[in-house]
Write a protein that holds these residues in place. Structure first.
Motif, PDB file in Angstrom:
ATOM      1  N   ILE B 300      77.694  13.012  93.572  1.00 54.60           N
ATOM      2  CA  ILE B 300      76.386  13.227  94.213  1.00 54.60           C
ATOM      3  C   ILE B 300      76.572  13.705  95.647  1.00 54.60           C
ATOM      4  CG2 ILE B 300      74.349  11.999  95.112  1.00 54.60           C
ATOM      5  CD1 ILE B 300      74.404  10.347  92.501  1.00 54.60           C
ATOM      6  N   HIS B 301      77.504  13.090  96.348  1.00 56.17           N
ATOM      7  CA  HIS B 301      77.770  13.496  97.736  1.00 56.17           C
ATOM      8  C   HIS B 301      78.172  14.968  97.802  1.00 56.17           C
ATOM      9  CE1 HIS B 301      79.119  13.183 101.867  1.00 56.17           C
ATOM     10  NE2 HIS B 301      80.294  13.644 101.533  1.00 56.17           N
ATOM     11  N   GLU B 304      75.099  17.181  96.961  1.00 59.01           N
ATOM     12  CA  GLU B 304      74.139  17.230  98.078  1.00 59.01           C
ATOM     13  C   GLU B 304      74.518  18.332  99.061  1.00 59.01           C
ATOM     14  OE1 GLU B 304      74.358  13.167  99.328  1.00 59.01           O
ATOM     15  OE2 GLU B 304      72.411  12.663  98.457  1.00 59.01           O
ATOM     16  N   LYS B 305      75.839  18.551  99.212  1.00 59.53           N
ATOM     17  CA  LYS B 305      76.290  19.652 100.090  1.00 59.53           C
ATOM     18  C   LYS B 305      75.969  20.993  99.446  1.00 59.53           C
ATOM     19  CE  LYS B 305      80.322  17.850 102.503  1.00 59.53           C
ATOM     20  NZ  LYS B 305      81.726  18.100 102.810  1.00 59.53           N
ATOM     21  N   TYR B 307      73.897  21.858  97.078  1.00 55.01           N
ATOM     22  CA  TYR B 307      72.469  22.142  96.888  1.00 55.01           C
ATOM     23  C   TYR B 307      71.658  21.669  98.094  1.00 55.01           C
ATOM     24  CZ  TYR B 307      73.669  23.215  92.076  1.00 55.01           C
ATOM     25  OH  TYR B 307      74.218  23.777  90.947  1.00 55.01           O
ATOM     26  N   GLY B 308      72.242  21.789  99.259  1.00 58.13           N
ATOM     27  CA  GLY B 308      71.598  21.314 100.483  1.00 58.13           C
ATOM     28  C   GLY B 308      70.207  21.883 100.707  1.00 58.13           C
ATOM     29  N   ASN B 311      67.173  19.917  99.016  1.00 57.71           N
ATOM     30  CA  ASN B 311      66.798  18.553  99.451  1.00 57.71           C
ATOM     31  C   ASN B 311      66.502  17.650  98.263  1.00 57.71           C
ATOM     32  OD1 ASN B 311      67.017  18.653 102.260  1.00 57.71           O
ATOM     33  ND2 ASN B 311      65.135  19.831 102.358  1.00 57.71           N
ATOM     34  N   ARG B 313      66.420  14.528  95.838  1.00 57.31           N
ATOM     35  CA  ARG B 313      66.461  13.071  95.996  1.00 57.31           C
ATOM     36  C   ARG B 313      67.132  12.476  94.756  1.00 57.31           C
ATOM     37  NH1 ARG B 313      61.269  12.532  96.904  1.00 57.31           N
ATOM     38  NH2 ARG B 313      60.772  11.069  95.246  1.00 57.31           N
ATOM     39  N   PHE B 314      68.261  11.814  94.974  1.00 59.71           N
ATOM     40  CA  PHE B 314      68.996  11.186  93.868  1.00 59.71           C
ATOM     41  C   PHE B 314      68.650   9.709  93.814  1.00 59.71           C
ATOM     42  CE2 PHE B 314      71.940  14.471  92.511  1.00 59.71           C
ATOM     43  CZ  PHE B 314      72.016  15.306  93.608  1.00 59.71           C
ATOM     44  N   CYS B 343      70.921  19.477  88.933  1.00 64.18           N
ATOM     45  CA  CYS B 343      70.644  20.035  90.271  1.00 64.18           C
ATOM     46  C   CYS B 343      70.131  21.475  90.166  1.00 64.18           C
ATOM     47  CB  CYS B 343      71.911  20.030  91.131  1.00 64.18           C
ATOM     48  SG  CYS B 343      72.385  18.394  91.704  1.00 64.18           S
ATOM     49  N   SER B 348      63.137  18.552  92.667  1.00 61.49           N
ATOM     50  CA  SER B 348      63.612  17.779  93.822  1.00 61.49           C
ATOM     51  C   SER B 348      64.124  16.386  93.464  1.00 61.49           C
ATOM     52  CB  SER B 348      62.494  17.631  94.853  1.00 61.49           C
ATOM     53  OG  SER B 348      61.420  16.927  94.272  1.00 61.49           O
TER      54      SER B 348
END
Lengths: 222, 437
Positions: B300-301, B304-305, B307-308, B311, B313-314, B343, B348
């Motif tokens: 996930i981390h 998140e980069k 698909y920055g 935004n 929400r996981f 993703c 979102s």
């Protein structure tokens, strides 16, 4: 924008270099981690594209060393490894995105542009300032909805200033970001570009979009 | 074992020595009493002992090895036996009356001596103190001990050799089942047999069963590698043939370009799929368990980069110690591909949970998003390699096909359905709880 490409496969490196040069980037290249680290440390870059499989030390190690030196420019890794553990390792090391080989060059460009925009706080590809609209994907510029024809270097200067709206950009910084390492620079040429840009953006001299701050640099916006 | 035998010999020898010295001491004590029985106290305080009345003939024989001495308290010798002619006797300490002292004297020749302090009351009532010493040459006792030592060592050696032979025989017999397994493994290597089939002892049955499981797993892996290589080679032949055709049809440049692009894409898909498929462990017998939360957080981390811009929400609702029977690398592929897919398609929101309706024999994980979802009639095709639900977004088909194959290899299932909560796609993976079955 200034981009560093670190890729040991010479043919692929040349292809990437030619592609980005054609797209208006100032491109620095390195074929191993040591050279990549040197360029990354010495020159102000807007983004780096780094291959994972380098001859002296891995691309992941290069990324770690750049981040340890507080180099904050975005990094996109190129990798032939499709395993998720490898992708996570690269992103954990400090990369911001990855692309698996073989890739489409247009996709590479799109991801590079997205990372640059994100790094300056602009998610949207279209930048606006007063009556000026710049599309960083199509590289088109509109003034009062009329398309404007700019030379490659005029576009580069305008794009850099638009990405850093409100910031004072020194001549030296602007020069560093629109030319690569090997380019023979002439500081007076930049003044010529700025002059021409002003004329094209504001032929009647009413809006004066680019502000000159004597002894400090240039600013657009604010 | 050698040390044990040496210690045993030492202990036995010491025990015998003590016993022999004890016996000698008692004999010497008897000799003292016998000597005193023939002694006479004269009016002048001297002690008279006549040789002809001595009970022990050795005391009358010079050099017999048995000696007797009588000293006054002040150490002056007042009598010695005929056998002790020319010999000195040293008094070691100052004994008290009635006390016996058994010592080994270092005078020449070395001897064991018993010294007895007596007080003799004369007719006049006066008391006279004497120290009576009986000594025997140490060589007699030493000889005894040496004989014992030799006999002891001789029989201990015989016993040790016998014990070693028995031990060796028992170990050889005891390890026979292991040798059988070793021989059977060698036969498997040589290709003579496929599995361990011998009738092993009950203690080794579990080992044989687990070894067979390991052999099975490695064989399956090897087979999969071979099949993957063969599949890869065969699959690439067709696009290569098409590309060759494009080269030979040199005048139709525009259509050739599009064909070349398509075939390159096709070859890339084949290579990527086969690579991921070959690298999969799949077999849960030797995969072990993996605690999934840390891996999910890492993925996930990373996403998140990547698909920055979106935004996303996981929502991660997984207990800290929840684990699944799966190889770590395979789980990265399963979770990475499913989350990457989510993703790409979501607006979102993405939620990762353990579904309520999971069978008690299985560990389940669900990943759902708020994207457009996939029509149910397309689901089967999606899981087949190379079929993409939407050509506008890359890499949809390959990832899910790889996940499907991986989960099936583990004996589990991958099911797709509409997410009731988020409205998009929900993927549920179910893997058997128990590893090694």
């Amino acid at each position: 924008m200034r981009i560093l490409v670190v890729e040991d496969e010479q043919v692929l490196c040349q292809q990437i270099q030619d592609f980005f040069t054609q797209k208006g980037f100032a491109v620095d290249v390195a074929h191993n981690g040591t050279d990549g680290l040197h360029i990354g440390n010495e020159y102000p870059l807007d983004i780096a594209v780094i291959d994972i499989g380098l001859p002296d030390f891995s691309g992941v190690e290069l990324i770690k060393q750049l981040r340890q030196k507080n180099k904050a420019f975005p990094i996109l890794i190129l990798t032939a490894r499709t395993r998720w553990q490898d992708k996570v390792e690269g992103l954990d090391a400090g990369a911001d995105d990855y692309l698996v080989k073989p890739f489409y060059f247009e996709e590479l460009l799109a991801r590079v542009n997205a990372l640059i925009r994100r790094s300056v706080g602009n998610a949207h590809p279209v930048l606006t300032c007063k009556n000026i609209e710049l599309n960083s994907v199509s590289q088109e510029v509109f003034v009062d909805k009329q398309k404007l024809e700019l030379t490659a270097f005029e576009y580069k200067v305008l794009e850099y200033l638009m990405f850093h709206q409100g910031e004072v950009i020194s001549k030296a910084t602007l020069t560093e970001h629109i030319y690569n390492e090997d380019y023979d620079r002439d500081s007076n040429v930049l003044e010529v570009f700025i002059g021409r840009l002003r004329k094209k953006l504001d032929p009647e001299g009413k809006t004066d979009p680019i502000e000159t701050l004597r002894g400090r640099g240039y600013r657009i916006g604010e | 074992m050698a040390i044990a035998f040496a210690v045993m010999a030492l202990v036995l020898e010491q025990g015998f020595r003590k016993s022999a010295e004890q016996a000698l001491q008692e004999r010497l004590q008897v000799q003292i009493y016998a000597l005193l029985s023939v002694a006479e106290l004269l009016p002048n305080g001297r002690l008279k002992i006549s040789d002809e009345f001595l009970h022990e003939p050795r005391l009358a024989t010079p050099g017999s090895g048995l000696y007797a001495f009588v000293h006054k308290k002040n150490g002056v010798m007042i009598w010695r036996s005929a056998s002790a002619l020319g010999l000195k006797n040293s008094l070691n300490t100052d004994p008290k009356p009635g006390e016996s002292l058994f010592v080994r004297q270092l005078d020449e020749p070395s001897r064991f001596a018993l010294q007895y302090d007596i007080i003799w009351e004369g007719d006049s009532g006066k008391e006279y103190e004497f120290i009576v010493t009986i000594a025997e040459e140490a060589r007699f006792l030493d000889q005894q001990i040496e004989t014992f030592r030799q006999t002891l060592y001789y029989w201990l050696l015989i016993f040790a050799v016998f014990f070693l032979i028995i031990l060796f025989a028992v170990i050889r017999w005891g390890l026979r089942p292991l040798r059988e397994i070793g021989n059977d493994l060698h036969a498997i290597e040589q290709g003579e047999i496929e599995f361990l089939k011998g009738s092993y002892s009950s203690e080794l049955q579990l080992l044989a069963h687990n070894l067979n499981g390991l052999i099975n797993s490695e064989r399956a892996h090897l087979t999969r590698y071979r099949n993957t290589l063969a599949d890869l080679a065969h699959s690439l032949k067709t696009p290569l043939a098409i590309l060759r055709g494009c080269l030979e049809a040199g005048d139709k440049i525009v259509s050739s370009r599009e064909t070349i692009q398509n075939q390159v894409d096709r070859m890339n898909d084949i290579v990527e799929y086969q690579l991921q498929s070959a690298a999969a462990k799949g077999q849960k017998q030797i995969s072990g368990r993996i605690v999934v939360l840390p891996v999910l957080e890492k993925i996930i981390h990373s996403l998140e980069k990547v698909y920055g811009n979106k935004n996303i929400r996981f929502e991660l609702v997984i207990p800290e110690h929840f684990s699944m029977c799966c190889d770590e690398g395979d789980f990265y592929e399963i979770a990475g591909n499913l989350l990457d897919n989510a993703c790409k398609w979501c607006k979102s929101k993405i939620k990762i949970t353990i579904p309520n309706n999971c069978h008690y024999n299985y560990s389940c994980l669900s990943i759902e998003d708020d994207g457009p979802g996939i029509a149910l009639e397309n689901l089967d095709n999606i899981l087949k390699r190379g079929v993409r639900a939407d050509q506008n977004i890359d890499g949809h088909g390959i990832g899910l096909a790889v996940v499907n194959e991986l989960v099936n290899l583990m004996g589990g299932t991958l099911k797709g359905e509409k997410s009731q909560e988020l409205g998009g796609m929900k993927w549920v993976i179910s893997i058997e709880q128990r590893c090694g079955e």
